[in-house]
Design a protein around this motif. Structure first.
Motif, PDB file in Angstrom:
ATOM      1  N   ARG A   1       0.839  -1.214   0.000  1.00  0.00           N
ATOM      2  CA  ARG A   1       0.000   0.000   0.000  1.00  0.00           C
ATOM      3  C   ARG A   1       0.869   1.259   0.000  1.00  0.00           C
ATOM      4  O   ARG A   1       0.574   2.239  -0.720  1.00  0.00           O
ATOM      5  N   THR A   2       1.924   1.241   0.802  1.00  0.00           N
ATOM      6  CA  THR A   2       2.812   2.404   0.867  1.00  0.00           C
ATOM      7  C   THR A   2       3.524   2.609  -0.460  1.00  0.00           C
ATOM      8  O   THR A   2       3.689   3.739  -0.932  1.00  0.00           O
ATOM      9  N   PHE A   3       3.944   1.505  -1.077  1.00  0.00           N
ATOM     10  CA  PHE A   3       4.598   1.590  -2.380  1.00  0.00           C
ATOM     11  C   PHE A   3       3.686   2.284  -3.393  1.00  0.00           C
ATOM     12  O   PHE A   3       4.145   3.144  -4.161  1.00  0.00           O
ATOM     13  N   GLU A   4       2.420   1.907  -3.433  1.00  0.00           N
ATOM     14  CA  GLU A   4       1.504   2.503  -4.398  1.00  0.00           C
ATOM     15  C   GLU A   4       1.359   4.002  -4.175  1.00  0.00           C
ATOM     16  O   GLU A   4       1.245   4.780  -5.130  1.00  0.00           O
ATOM     17  N   ARG A   5       1.406   4.434  -2.940  1.00  0.00           N
ATOM     18  CA  ARG A   5       1.325   5.870  -2.636  1.00  0.00           C
ATOM     19  C   ARG A   5       2.611   6.585  -3.030  1.00  0.00           C
ATOM     20  O   ARG A   5       2.578   7.722  -3.527  1.00  0.00           O
ATOM     21  N   VAL A   6       3.748   5.910  -2.813  1.00  0.00           N
ATOM     22  CA  VAL A   6       5.031   6.483  -3.248  1.00  0.00           C
ATOM     23  C   VAL A   6       5.035   6.620  -4.766  1.00  0.00           C
ATOM     24  O   VAL A   6       5.415   7.662  -5.319  1.00  0.00           O
ATOM     25  N   LYS A   7       4.611   5.583  -5.443  1.00  0.00           N
ATOM     26  CA  LYS A   7       4.549   5.601  -6.909  1.00  0.00           C
ATOM     27  C   LYS A   7       3.650   6.734  -7.408  1.00  0.00           C
ATOM     28  O   LYS A   7       4.008   7.454  -8.356  1.00  0.00           O
ATOM     29  N   ALA A   8       2.485   6.882  -6.785  1.00  0.00           N
ATOM     30  CA  ALA A   8       1.550   7.936  -7.194  1.00  0.00           C
ATOM     31  C   ALA A   8       2.174   9.317  -7.020  1.00  0.00           C
ATOM     32  O   ALA A   8       2.009  10.200  -7.880  1.00  0.00           O
ATOM     33  N   GLU A   9       2.908   9.521  -5.922  1.00  0.00           N
ATOM     34  CA  GLU A   9       3.532  10.821  -5.670  1.00  0.00           C
ATOM     35  C   GLU A   9       4.649  11.096  -6.674  1.00  0.00           C
ATOM     36  O   GLU A   9       4.772  12.212  -7.196  1.00  0.00           O
ATOM     37  N   VAL A  10       5.466  10.086  -6.951  1.00  0.00           N
ATOM     38  CA  VAL A  10       6.550  10.265  -7.920  1.00  0.00           C
ATOM     39  C   VAL A  10       5.977  10.534  -9.311  1.00  0.00           C
ATOM     40  O   VAL A  10       6.460  11.422 -10.031  1.00  0.00           O
ATOM     41  N   ASN A  11       4.949   9.797  -9.701  1.00  0.00           N
ATOM     42  CA  ASN A  11       4.346  10.010 -11.018  1.00  0.00           C
ATOM     43  C   ASN A  11       3.695  11.392 -11.115  1.00  0.00           C
ATOM     44  O   ASN A  11       3.696  12.015 -12.178  1.00  0.00           O
ATOM     45  N   ARG A  12       3.130  11.854 -10.007  1.00  0.00           N
ATOM     46  CA  ARG A  12       2.580  13.217  -9.995  1.00  0.00           C
ATOM     47  C   ARG A  12       3.685  14.224 -10.253  1.00  0.00           C
ATOM     48  O   ARG A  12       3.524  15.169 -11.044  1.00  0.00           O
TER      49      ARG A  12
ATOM     50  N   ALA B   1       6.333  13.618 -11.834  1.00  0.00           N
ATOM     51  CA  ALA B   1       6.785  13.407 -13.213  1.00  0.00           C
ATOM     52  C   ALA B   1       5.843  14.043 -14.223  1.00  0.00           C
ATOM     53  O   ALA B   1       6.152  14.125 -15.418  1.00  0.00           O
ATOM     54  N   GLY B   2       4.663  14.480 -13.749  1.00  0.00           N
ATOM     55  CA  GLY B   2       3.674  15.050 -14.656  1.00  0.00           C
ATOM     56  C   GLY B   2       2.864  14.006 -15.388  1.00  0.00           C
ATOM     57  O   GLY B   2       2.300  14.281 -16.446  1.00  0.00           O
ATOM     58  N   ASP B   3       2.808  12.802 -14.828  1.00  0.00           N
ATOM     59  CA  ASP B   3       2.080  11.706 -15.479  1.00  0.00           C
ATOM     60  C   ASP B   3       1.378  10.884 -14.398  1.00  0.00           C
ATOM     61  O   ASP B   3       1.631   9.689 -14.232  1.00  0.00           O
ATOM     62  N   ALA B   4       0.492  11.532 -13.671  1.00  0.00           N
ATOM     63  CA  ALA B   4      -0.143  10.911 -12.512  1.00  0.00           C
ATOM     64  C   ALA B   4      -0.962   9.681 -12.865  1.00  0.00           C
ATOM     65  O   ALA B   4      -1.147   8.790 -12.023  1.00  0.00           O
ATOM     66  N   ALA B   5      -1.458   9.575 -14.090  1.00  0.00           N
ATOM     67  CA  ALA B   5      -2.328   8.460 -14.477  1.00  0.00           C
ATOM     68  C   ALA B   5      -1.559   7.235 -14.949  1.00  0.00           C
ATOM     69  O   ALA B   5      -2.151   6.185 -15.200  1.00  0.00           O
ATOM     70  N   SER B   6      -0.234   7.340 -15.067  1.00  0.00           N
ATOM     71  CA  SER B   6       0.552   6.235 -15.612  1.00  0.00           C
ATOM     72  C   SER B   6       0.548   5.025 -14.682  1.00  0.00           C
ATOM     73  O   SER B   6       0.559   5.161 -13.450  1.00  0.00           O
ATOM     74  N   VAL B   7       0.539   3.832 -15.279  1.00  0.00           N
ATOM     75  CA  VAL B   7       0.631   2.602 -14.490  1.00  0.00           C
ATOM     76  C   VAL B   7       2.093   2.239 -14.271  1.00  0.00           C
ATOM     77  O   VAL B   7       2.409   1.365 -13.461  1.00  0.00           O
ATOM     78  N   GLU B   8       3.009   2.884 -15.002  1.00  0.00           N
ATOM     79  CA  GLU B   8       4.428   2.654 -14.822  1.00  0.00           C
ATOM     80  C   GLU B   8       4.962   3.573 -13.722  1.00  0.00           C
ATOM     81  O   GLU B   8       4.351   4.579 -13.378  1.00  0.00           O
ATOM     82  N   PHE B   9       6.114   3.208 -13.193  1.00  0.00           N
ATOM     83  CA  PHE B   9       6.753   3.990 -12.140  1.00  0.00           C
ATOM     84  C   PHE B   9       7.749   4.928 -12.816  1.00  0.00           C
ATOM     85  O   PHE B   9       8.831   4.525 -13.224  1.00  0.00           O
ATOM     86  N   LYS B  10       7.407   6.209 -12.928  1.00  0.00           N
ATOM     87  CA  LYS B  10       8.175   7.171 -13.709  1.00  0.00           C
ATOM     88  C   LYS B  10       9.294   7.826 -12.894  1.00  0.00           C
ATOM     89  O   LYS B  10       9.382   9.060 -12.795  1.00  0.00           O
ATOM     90  N   ILE B  11      10.181   7.023 -12.357  1.00  0.00           N
ATOM     91  CA  ILE B  11      11.232   7.551 -11.489  1.00  0.00           C
ATOM     92  C   ILE B  11      12.193   8.457 -12.270  1.00  0.00           C
ATOM     93  O   ILE B  11      12.463   9.594 -11.871  1.00  0.00           O
ATOM     94  N   ASP B  12      12.723   7.950 -13.373  1.00  0.00           N
ATOM     95  CA  ASP B  12      13.708   8.738 -14.126  1.00  0.00           C
ATOM     96  C   ASP B  12      13.101  10.004 -14.708  1.00  0.00           C
ATOM     97  O   ASP B  12      13.758  11.050 -14.746  1.00  0.00           O
ATOM     98  N   ARG B  13      11.867   9.904 -15.169  1.00  0.00           N
ATOM     99  CA  ARG B  13      11.218  11.097 -15.723  1.00  0.00           C
ATOM    100  C   ARG B  13      11.064  12.166 -14.647  1.00  0.00           C
ATOM    101  O   ARG B  13      11.330  13.355 -14.893  1.00  0.00           O
TER     102      ARG B  13
END
Length: 240
Positions: free
Chosen positions: A12-23, A25-37
């Protein structure tokens, strides 16, 4: 907390971390983890990039195992879960300049008409190393410190300094561009604590470091002072 519960909370925490990072990254809806972006333009993500990829790898090992034997190959401990939760809090609510240091109404400041003896006594009693010198707009025009006094004394072999001298008499040695072994920076209230730390650690020149950071509305030296931050303030905030 049992291991299954720890693993569930980690996911659950991972999914929240992923959502924050993707936000970020400017791609909040992505199912991928946009760390580098996100890291390409977001300093906070960039500083935590290695940990984020590690967290991603742990999550993938848990949910997409590649081994055939029974049981999990990876076990999430309470301490690791706590680290990931702390990472999430840091991403969602990072410490910034507006919450570090001393606010304007608590700063002991100097005016051009103040006597040097009075300022030196205030510094001795209060344990201050720098007193910002403010003009009528509350903007910082210089800093009164030991370096300014020494520069004044060494400017001329016959120069003296007296307790009843005023700041205006040595102002040229107090100005922000006076060329001391200390430099001074101006930042916005939203400047990240990590960025403040980098400013204090880095050398401005081979012999010059940042001695204090001043916070103004948009980071301009011509604006009214809001806060003052010293290396000690950053150290205290980083350790809490």
């Amino acid at each position: 907390m049992d291991l299954d519960r720890i693993t569930e909370e980690f996911i659950r925490t991972f999914e929240r971390v992923k959502a924050e990072v993707n936000r970020r990254a400017g791609d909040a809806a992505s199912v991928e983890f946009k760390i580098d972006r996100a890291a390409s333009h977001d300093g906070l993500v960039r500083r935590n990039r290695t940990l984020l990829f590690y967290v991603k790898d742990v999550r993938n090992a848990l949910q997409h195992p590649q081994h055939r034997s029974e049981g999990g190959a990876v076990q999430v401990t309470e301490s690791f879960l706590a680290e990931v939760q702390a990472l999430l809090r840091h991403l969602q609510n990072p410490p910034v300049a507006s919450r570090v240091g001393v606010s304007r109404n608590e700063i002991v400041v100097a005016k051009l008409t103040d006597k040097l003896g009075d300022l030196a006594e205030a510094m001795r009693q209060g344990g201050f190393s720098h007193l910002p010198i403010l003009d009528e707009r509350d903007a910082v025009v210089g800093v009164f410190n030991e370096s300014a006094v020494f520069d004044h004394l060494w400017a001329d072999t016959e120069t003296i300094i007296a307790r009843d001298m005023t700041v205006s008499e040595i102002l040229r040695h107090c100005r922000l561009d006076a060329g001391h072994t200390e430099a001074f920076r101006f930042v916005r209230p939203t400047t990240l604590l990590d960025d403040l730390t980098d400013m204090f650690v880095a050398l401005e020149t081979p012999t010059t470091r940042v001695g204090a950071i001043f916070v103004t509305a948009s980071g301009k030296s011509t604006e009214a002072l809001q806060r003052m931050i010293t290396p000690w303030d950053v150290l205290a905030s980083s350790s809490t």
